[in-house]
Structures are given as structure tokens and as C-alpha cells.
Design an enzyme around this catalytic site. Structure first.
Site, PDB file in Angstrom:
ATOM      1  N   CYS A 154      26.579  37.461  27.483  1.00 17.15           N
ATOM      2  CA  CYS A 154      27.774  38.309  27.454  1.00 17.15           C
ATOM      3  C   CYS A 154      29.000  37.539  27.968  1.00 17.15           C
ATOM      4  CB  CYS A 154      27.522  39.601  28.220  1.00 17.15           C
ATOM      5  SG  CYS A 154      28.781  40.843  27.928  1.00 17.15           S
ATOM      6  N   HIS A 173      22.257  41.622  27.021  1.00 14.32           N
ATOM      7  CA  HIS A 173      21.785  41.350  28.390  1.00 14.32           C
ATOM      8  C   HIS A 173      20.261  41.472  28.519  1.00 14.32           C
ATOM      9  CE1 HIS A 173      25.798  41.451  30.208  1.00 14.32           C
ATOM     10  NE2 HIS A 173      26.058  42.460  29.404  1.00 14.32           N
ATOM     11  N   GLU A 229      18.579  40.429  30.788  1.00 22.83           N
ATOM     12  CA  GLU A 229      18.290  40.612  32.220  1.00 22.83           C
ATOM     13  C   GLU A 229      18.359  42.080  32.639  1.00 22.83           C
ATOM     14  OE1 GLU A 229      21.031  39.481  30.908  1.00 22.83           O
ATOM     15  OE2 GLU A 229      22.807  40.086  32.054  1.00 22.83           O
TER      16      GLU A 229
END
Lengths: 299, 193
Positions: free
Chosen positions: B79, B172, B174
Site C-alpha cells: 500500500c 494488505h 498483514e
């Protein structure tokens, strides 16, 4: 926007996710496009658009409401970082208006005059995420139960006095530690005592942290104040009157950003604290009449 | 096992650290340029790209990052990280590191109310489609010949791209429990992907 047939917008994950992207950052109150640009240039991760900063709201008195959409739009057009705006506690139509304008985060805020003294906004049905203030863990969990995707301490806005933000952060984080160490059997009674949803108390027992990002707000006026809150365990800071009521806003803004990134490094904090000019004038909260405290609004 | 650095000046570096720890690699949080010594790969996390870019300059990361990554240090930008490692932005700011041969638009999918999640097939990883979380996400407008698209949305827009030792995702990984793309980055570091 049909980018993908299985695309889903407004989920809790994307709402809480934006707050995760703001971690380690400073969110600054601004009252016009020019201040918003100063904040962005100084490294703010987001700006909070409002008509008057809390210290002026305090001074002026009267009813304080959502800001004029023209002013909010001017700020949205001026910067590329996320723009937050405040709605009154319980005023879901102000929230609908802010969502329609494309505001990135709504602060259901005690700094404005509450519209409903019993109920906060039901935040689940909104696509825009909400941040709400709290003084203790029960209050934080009630707001998360209503759909808040980010939590902040209430502190005592517009005072330049960090004492209430410290109290609220220590209370929330201390209660989390206490729950983490409990027996499973004690969780329901704790949920009752905190007046908090049981499922969220259980979740904290298991994870040892809030299910959403937790920032500090209310009274931060110096780089050391910001670093203090970070060392206490919050994940970022809101600075309201502390920047544009100081004598050199651009310098103060940048210094607070650096102190927030390097909150464990006293040498960097010392360096950035040099020559900042005057911080905003502060207020002693101990001598403040109870009805002038903003943090007691909401429950 | 390699040591993976995570640029920890702002954003969701903690979430990346947790994903890497699940995979059993050493993680090093990078807050100052000298901490880049001794890492085998670097993740530039999600966050506010304007803020991260400014802090990169304030702490004199720019030259050393460019030198190390041009010299072969594997890098992955998620991002905001994609924005930072790009060659060119459609916006006038922030100033990217001019490393990966892609032109990127910030907030390419709209404001926060347009942020979304979607399942997308990603090349170079095994198994079912990846659950991608997009938050005020950037998009790749143009890319050079050396850049390979690993995943795209149904409307054809690329959301994961790779150029040799450089990887960039609009989304993302994560923020999910799925470690497959972190695993891919470790393979890139080890030279096995």
C-alpha cells in the site's frame, strides 16, 4: 464502484484497518484549508476538520455542532491524507451527512454538545468508520460494542493539560492487564462491573489488548506529552488546540510528529523540543467546575 | 533463516512483524538508517505515504535506501510502501524513491468509504485465491517491461507486481492471517522464487 464482483465495502476489517495505518502517527485539529496544508506538510497522518479548536469552544460556550460542510469540503480538497470530522454524541444525522460528504473517519465527540444524553450512535450500519473517546475500559468496550473502529482517550480537550489523558490511558491499560490475569470464572462479574459486553471482555482476556487501535487525545501540548502517551502504551496521538494555539504551529507540529515516531529516544525528543516558542496556555483541571469538563459527556 | 527488516517509522509495521514471526524469521524494526545494516530484505509497510516519505527524508533514509535496494536488497512495499518504492506518481506528492518501474496513483479506488475486501488469484503462491484488503489503496497505472503482474482485479487493474527482487502490493496481506505472500517474499530473499 464495481472493481470486482466479490468486492465488499464498509466491512469492520477495512474500517478498523484504516486506524491500523494511522498507528505511530499524529492526527491534528485544523479549522481551515491553510492549516490542513501546514499539518500535512509537518507529517500529520490525518487531519480533524472542525470550526473551532477545543480551547476556543471552551472559551465561546454555547452549543457546539458539526462543522459547516463547505469548510470540511475545503479541507478534503486541500489535502491527500485522510480527513476526519466530528459529529455530536448520538447525532446520527450529522454522521450521515459526514459520510455522504466522503469524510474518512467520524469522531463521535464529547467536544461537541451531545445530541442524546442516553444513546451513542449505532455505528455498525455506517460504511465510514468511527473513533470514540473513553475514560475507562468499560466505556471503550461499550463504544466498540456499538461499532467504533478506533478508540481514543477523552483526556480534557482544550486545556493543554495532559493529566486527564494520562489518567484515562492508565485506567484503560491497567484494566486490560487486570483482565488478562483473571480466571475465566471472573469474566462475567467483571463485564457486569465494567458495564461492558461479555464477549469483548473475554476477547481481552485472551489477547491482552483492545480489538481496535487505541490513540491518546485531550490535553497534548508538547513533544514530551506525545511521547509520554506513547510510552504509556497508546498507538498514536490526536493533538487539538496544542498545535495551532502554540506560537509556531508548523514547528510544533513537526516536533510532535518526530517525538511520536521516536517516543523511546530522549535525545531526539530533546533535540526537537528546542526553540519551539510558547506552547498553548494551559488550564488547571483541579479548579475547573464539574460542568465545564467535556470528558464527562457521554457514558 | 534470513533477517527481514520492517521500516518502523509509521504505519502497520507491528502487523508485518507478527506475520514474519509466524514464519520463523528474524525481524528487525528499522527506525534509523544505520539499522539497515545486516538485514536480508526490507518491508515498507502500510501507513500514510506522505508521512512516511517525509520521515524518510527527515531521517536521511533516502540515499541509503536507494543505494541498498538498487544494489539488490529485496524489498516489498504494501500500500503506502508501493507508493514509496514506485518510480512515478500521478500526484505531485510525495516524492517516491524511484526504484520500481511503475507509475502509481494514490487513493486509486476512492476514499475510505470505498475501501474494500475481495478474493483474488495471485500468481506464484499455491492454493486458493488470496483475501485482499484494500484501504484507500493505490493502483498501478503503467509499468515497464521488466515488471510482471502477479494479480489483478476483474476490471484488469494490477494489484500485485514484481520486478526481480522488488515486490509491491496495493493490498494488505498483514491484515489477514494468511502468510502466503510473506512466504513468497522470503523465497524472493532466499533466491528461490
Amino acid at each position: 464502484m464495481a472493481v470486482d464482483v466479490n468486492a465488499e465495502t464498509g466491512t469492520f476489517r477495512v474500517k478498523a484497518g484504516l486506524a491500523q495505518m494511522l498507528k505511530g502517527g499524529v492526527i491534528m485539529d485544523v479549522v481551515n484549508a491553510e492549516q490542513a496544508k501546514i499539518a500535512e506538510d509537518a507529517g500529520a497522518v490525518a487531519v480533524m476538520a472542525l470550526e473551532r479548536v477545543p480551547s476556543d469552544i471552551r472559551k465561546d460556550g454555547g452549543v457546539s455542532r458539526m462543522s459547516d460542510p463547505t469548510m470540511i469540503q475545503g479541507i478534503i480538497d486541500a489535502v491527500t491524507i485522510p480527513v476526519m470530522a466530528k459529529a455530536r454524541i448520538g447525532h446520527f444525522v450529522e454522521a450521515q451527512v459526514l459520510q455522504a460528504m466522503g469524510v474518512d473517519y467520524i469522531d463521535e465527540s464529547e467536544v461537541l454538545t451531545p445530541a442524546d444524553e442516553n444513546n451513542h450512535i449505532s455505528k455498525h450500519e455506517f460504511k465510514v468508520p468511527f473513533v470514540c473517546g473513553c475514560r475507562n475500559l468499560g466505556e471503550a468496550l461499550r463504544r466498540i460494542g456499538e461499532g467504533a473502529a478506533m478508540i481514543r482517550t477523552k483526556g480534557e480537550a482544550g486545556t493543554g493539560n495532559i493529566v486527564e489523558a494520562v489518567r484515562h490511558a492508565r485506567t484503560v491499560l491497567g484494566e486490560i492487564r487486570r483482565i488478562q490475569g483473571m480466571d475465566e470464572d471472573e469474566l462475567m462479574a467483571t463485564a457486569r462491573d465494567l458495564r461492558a459486553p461479555y464477549d469483548l471482555v473475554r476477547e481481552i482476556h485472551q489477547t491482552g489488548k483492545l480489538p481496535v487501535v487505541n490513540f491518546a487525545a485531550g490535553g497534548i501540548a508538547t513533544p514530551s506529552d506525545a511521547a509520554l502517551m506513547m510510552q504509556l502504551g497508546v498507538e498514536g496521538v490526536f493533538v487539538g488546540s496544542g498545535i495551532f494555539k502554540s506560537s509556531n504551529p508548523a514547528l510544533m507540529a513537526n516536533a510532535i510528529v518526530k517525538a511520536t515516531t521516536h517516543f523511546r529516544d530522549p535525545f531526539i525528543i530533546a533535540e526537537v523540543s528546542k526553540g519551539l516558542g510558547d506552547s498553548m496556555p494551559g488550564l488547571d483541571i483541579r479548579t475547573m467546575p464539574e460542568d465545564e469538563k467535556l470528558s464527562t459527556r457521554g457514558w | 533463516m534470513p533477517t527481514v527488516g520492517v521500516l518502523a517509522i509509521q504505519g502497520d509495521f507491528e502487523e508485518h512483524r507478527q506475520m514474519l514471526e509466524k514464519l520463523g524469521v528474524e525481524v528487525s524494526e528499522i527506525r534509523l538508517p544505520h539499522q539497515l545494516e545486516g538485514i536480508d530484505g526490507l518491508i515498507i509497510p502500510g501507513g500514510e505515504s506522505t508521512t512516511i516519505a517525509q520521515l524518510i527524508d527527515i531521517y536521511h533514509f533516502r540515499d541509503v535506501l536507494r543505494e541498498k535496494i538498487e544494489g539488490g536488497l529485496p524489498v516489498w512495499g504494501t500500500c503506502a510502501g508501493m507508493i514509496i518504492i514506485s518510480n512515478k506518481l500521478t500526484d505531485h506528492r510525495p516524492e517516491p524513491l524511484h526504484l520500481m518501474d511503475i507509475e502509481v496513483s494514490r487513493n486509486a479506488f476512492g476514499r475510505q468509504v470505498d475501501s474494500f475486501e475481495a478474493d483474488v488469484q495471485v500468481d506464484d503462491i499455491d492454493g486458493p485465491p488470496f483475501h485482499c484488503v484494500f484501504i484507500r489503496a493505490p493502483g498501478v497505472n503503467k509499468m515497464g517491461e521488466g515488471v510482471k503482474v502477479l494479480a489483478k482485479l476483474e476490471d484488469g487493474r494490477p494489484i500485485a507486481v514484481r520486478q526481480g527482487h522488488m515486490l509491491a502490493t496495493s493490498f494488505h496481506p498483514e491484515l489477514t492471517d494468511d502468510t502466503r505472500i510473506h512466504g513468497l517474499f522470503i523465497k524472493i530473499i532466499e533466491g528461490s522464487a
